[in-house]
Enzyme design. Sequence first.
Site, PDB file in Angstrom:
ATOM      1  N   SER A  16       0.761  -1.313  -0.053  1.00  0.00           N
ATOM      2  CA  SER A  16       0.107   0.011  -0.023  1.00  0.00           C
ATOM      3  C   SER A  16       0.801   1.242  -0.077  1.00  0.00           C
ATOM      4  O   SER A  16       1.954   1.393   0.711  1.00  0.00           O
ATOM      5  CB  SER A  16      -0.784  -0.151   1.212  1.00  0.00           C
ATOM      6  OG  SER A  16      -1.612   1.422   1.609  1.00  0.00           O
ATOM      7  N   SER A  18      -0.646   4.153   0.973  1.00  0.00           N
ATOM      8  CA  SER A  18      -1.516   5.317   1.754  1.00  0.00           C
ATOM      9  C   SER A  18      -0.645   5.799   2.748  1.00  0.00           C
ATOM     10  O   SER A  18      -1.102   7.116   2.969  1.00  0.00           O
ATOM     11  CB  SER A  18      -2.727   4.374   2.238  1.00  0.00           C
ATOM     12  OG  SER A  18      -3.642   4.075   1.338  1.00  0.00           O
ATOM     13  N   LYS A  59     -14.386  -3.926   1.878  1.00  0.00           N
ATOM     14  CA  LYS A  59     -15.377  -2.651   1.870  1.00  0.00           C
ATOM     15  C   LYS A  59     -16.760  -2.780   1.942  1.00  0.00           C
ATOM     16  O   LYS A  59     -17.435  -1.824   2.404  1.00  0.00           O
ATOM     17  CB  LYS A  59     -14.757  -1.987   0.459  1.00  0.00           C
ATOM     18  CG  LYS A  59     -13.449  -1.596   0.358  1.00  0.00           C
ATOM     19  CD  LYS A  59     -13.214  -0.988  -0.931  1.00  0.00           C
ATOM     20  CE  LYS A  59     -11.918  -0.141  -1.118  1.00  0.00           C
ATOM     21  NZ  LYS A  59     -11.673   0.569  -2.359  1.00  0.00           N
ATOM     22  N   ASN A  80     -15.026   2.787   1.942  1.00  0.00           N
ATOM     23  CA  ASN A  80     -13.765   2.863   2.057  1.00  0.00           C
ATOM     24  C   ASN A  80     -13.223   3.821   3.062  1.00  0.00           C
ATOM     25  O   ASN A  80     -11.956   4.201   3.173  1.00  0.00           O
ATOM     26  CB  ASN A  80     -13.019   3.302   0.686  1.00  0.00           C
ATOM     27  CG  ASN A  80     -13.009   4.861   0.272  1.00  0.00           C
ATOM     28  OD1 ASN A  80     -14.192   5.217   0.481  1.00  0.00           O
ATOM     29  ND2 ASN A  80     -12.211   5.158  -0.184  1.00  0.00           N
ATOM     30  N   ASP A  96     -13.772   6.460  -3.153  1.00  0.00           N
ATOM     31  CA  ASP A  96     -13.294   6.123  -4.170  1.00  0.00           C
ATOM     32  C   ASP A  96     -13.994   6.462  -5.388  1.00  0.00           C
ATOM     33  O   ASP A  96     -13.404   6.852  -6.623  1.00  0.00           O
ATOM     34  CB  ASP A  96     -13.395   4.398  -4.360  1.00  0.00           C
ATOM     35  CG  ASP A  96     -12.518   3.739  -3.252  1.00  0.00           C
ATOM     36  OD1 ASP A  96     -11.342   4.187  -3.082  1.00  0.00           O
ATOM     37  OD2 ASP A  96     -12.975   2.693  -2.727  1.00  0.00           O
ATOM     38  N   GLY A 120     -13.718  -6.298 -15.475  1.00  0.00           N
ATOM     39  CA  GLY A 120     -13.735  -6.692 -13.916  1.00  0.00           C
ATOM     40  C   GLY A 120     -15.267  -6.282 -13.201  1.00  0.00           C
ATOM     41  O   GLY A 120     -15.810  -5.547 -13.872  1.00  0.00           O
ATOM     42  N   GLY A 122     -15.618  -6.622  -9.812  1.00  0.00           N
ATOM     43  CA  GLY A 122     -15.281  -6.450  -8.319  1.00  0.00           C
ATOM     44  C   GLY A 122     -15.806  -5.153  -7.613  1.00  0.00           C
ATOM     45  O   GLY A 122     -16.741  -4.330  -8.370  1.00  0.00           O
ATOM     46  N   GLY A 123     -15.068  -4.829  -6.471  1.00  0.00           N
ATOM     47  CA  GLY A 123     -15.340  -3.720  -5.692  1.00  0.00           C
ATOM     48  C   GLY A 123     -15.146  -2.372  -6.695  1.00  0.00           C
ATOM     49  O   GLY A 123     -15.778  -1.578  -6.616  1.00  0.00           O
ATOM     50  N   TYR A 196      -1.986   1.347 -10.324  1.00  0.00           N
ATOM     51  CA  TYR A 196      -0.981   2.445 -10.125  1.00  0.00           C
ATOM     52  C   TYR A 196       0.526   1.796  -9.805  1.00  0.00           C
ATOM     53  O   TYR A 196       1.470   2.603  -9.921  1.00  0.00           O
ATOM     54  CB  TYR A 196      -1.163   3.367  -9.118  1.00  0.00           C
ATOM     55  CG  TYR A 196      -1.336   2.916  -7.598  1.00  0.00           C
ATOM     56  CD1 TYR A 196      -2.478   2.412  -7.161  1.00  0.00           C
ATOM     57  CD2 TYR A 196      -0.004   2.642  -6.817  1.00  0.00           C
ATOM     58  CE1 TYR A 196      -2.675   1.901  -5.766  1.00  0.00           C
ATOM     59  CE2 TYR A 196      -0.337   2.062  -5.520  1.00  0.00           C
ATOM     60  CZ  TYR A 196      -1.704   1.698  -4.969  1.00  0.00           C
ATOM     61  OH  TYR A 196      -1.727   1.191  -3.585  1.00  0.00           O
TER      62      TYR A 196
END
Length: 414
Positions: A16, A18, A59, A80, A96, A120, A122-123, A196
């Site tokens: 991560s 973050s 999430k 999130n 998000d 995709g 998913g979330g 990313y």
Amino acid sequence: MAERIYGLLGRRLGHSWSVPIHTALGCGGYRLIELEPESLAPFLRREDIGALNVTIPYKRDVIPLCDVVDEAAASIGSVNTIVRRPDGRLYGYNTDIDGFLYMARRAGTRFAGKKAVILGSGGASLTAQAALRQEGAQEIAVISRSGPDNYETLSRHADADLVINTTPVGMYPGNGAAPADLTAFPRCSGVLDVIYNPRRTALLLQAQALGIPCSDGLPMLVAQAVKAEEHFFDRPIPLSEHERILSQLRRETTNLVLIGMPGCGKTAVGMALAELTGRKAIDIDAQVESRAGCSIPELFARGGEAAFRALEREATAEAGKLSGSIILTGGGVVKDARNDASLRQNGRVYHLVRDLSLLATNGRPLSQGADLAAMWREREPLYARCRDAVADNSGTIAETAAWIWRDFCEHSGD
Ligand SMILES: Nc1ncnc2c1ncn2[C@@H]1O[C@H](COP(=O)(O)OP(=O)(O)O)[C@@H](O)[C@H]1O
Ligand SMILES: O=C(O)C1=C[C@@H](OP(=O)(O)O)[C@@H](O)[C@H](O)C1
Ligand SMILES: [Mg+2]
């Protein structure tokens, strides 16, 4: 009360980014909090929670554990950001979607009236779908491996205007894989990839080669964090913070890559750059030697150029996955276009140029008795294809290194 907890909640958070982002936004104690599923509910009952971000796989799971869930987050089905308000209750939000819209706007992508293919289900796909609906997209096709709309039936959507990747295909350490081939979408005028790391997935490198405007997911990551911080501390953050943090992250994570003729100074200038910046330098020739267990002249003598190039390609693929490093190549790395992709995915590439009469030739099998002018004519277009900038190495090694570092600090976000 004891110090409050700020951080990112998830199961595996090793990669991560973050913490540096929230630290740059002024949230000092922000940390990574890895929890197993059974610890999630007890953790969220702690009274010393200040505010949290939430990532995969929690999430959705945190929704029933919040006291109040924002309407948009509830309709997306994903929270999130969680904040403990002064009334003691936990409030859940989805930032998000703000991040996604920031990324799209920054890339010049417009959704109104467009047909988008979202790879995709998913979330991240739910967030992208909500953003596109909100912005008036005309048609959204969600592609999943097992659904009726899958990767074998992409030709149904050859009329798509936009392609959005929300899968982890191509993400570190699986660099180089692509979830789809963009030539299946001849009308495509925009590509967004929520990944990313690497900065340029195989999908984005293909978009760039086709001249299609595109963006990676870092602007989204930064913008969702900025919006989360606004909720955390109930304060507006100036828009300029997005770009300040983004360029800081680009500078810290982009590789600095040197290419150029054999003996032009890549290793020497690279070592000077490592000294100057404190960054780690990786010399691909040295990686080849350690893979081969012998020197480069011995490897050429044993297996010829083909044996050398095979190991060079493997070592380049590995080195290209790194972030924030200095990567020094051998002069012939550009002879294989696959190496360009490895070097460019995370790198700003400098073509080091030094007068042919000054090039060192010892220990370089292909330079022995070679016509270096002919080699230059053959390779110059290959260096030009791979490079972002030319760096003149006719001054001292220290001068060249200083020039490159100045340029890099200015342009690593380009
Ligand atoms: N700007 C420079 N001034 C003086 N010597 C240089 C300069 N750049 C490189 N050299 C010398 O040239 C030789 C070859 O450099 P090296 O870094 O090994 O090249 P490469 O890695 O590109 O093959 C080394 O002896 C190095 O010290
Ligand atoms: O130009 C080339 O094809 C080569 C250059 C050498 O590296 P340097 O550029 O560091 O000399 C080394 O990779 C090998 O001898 C082949
Ligand atoms: Mg070298």
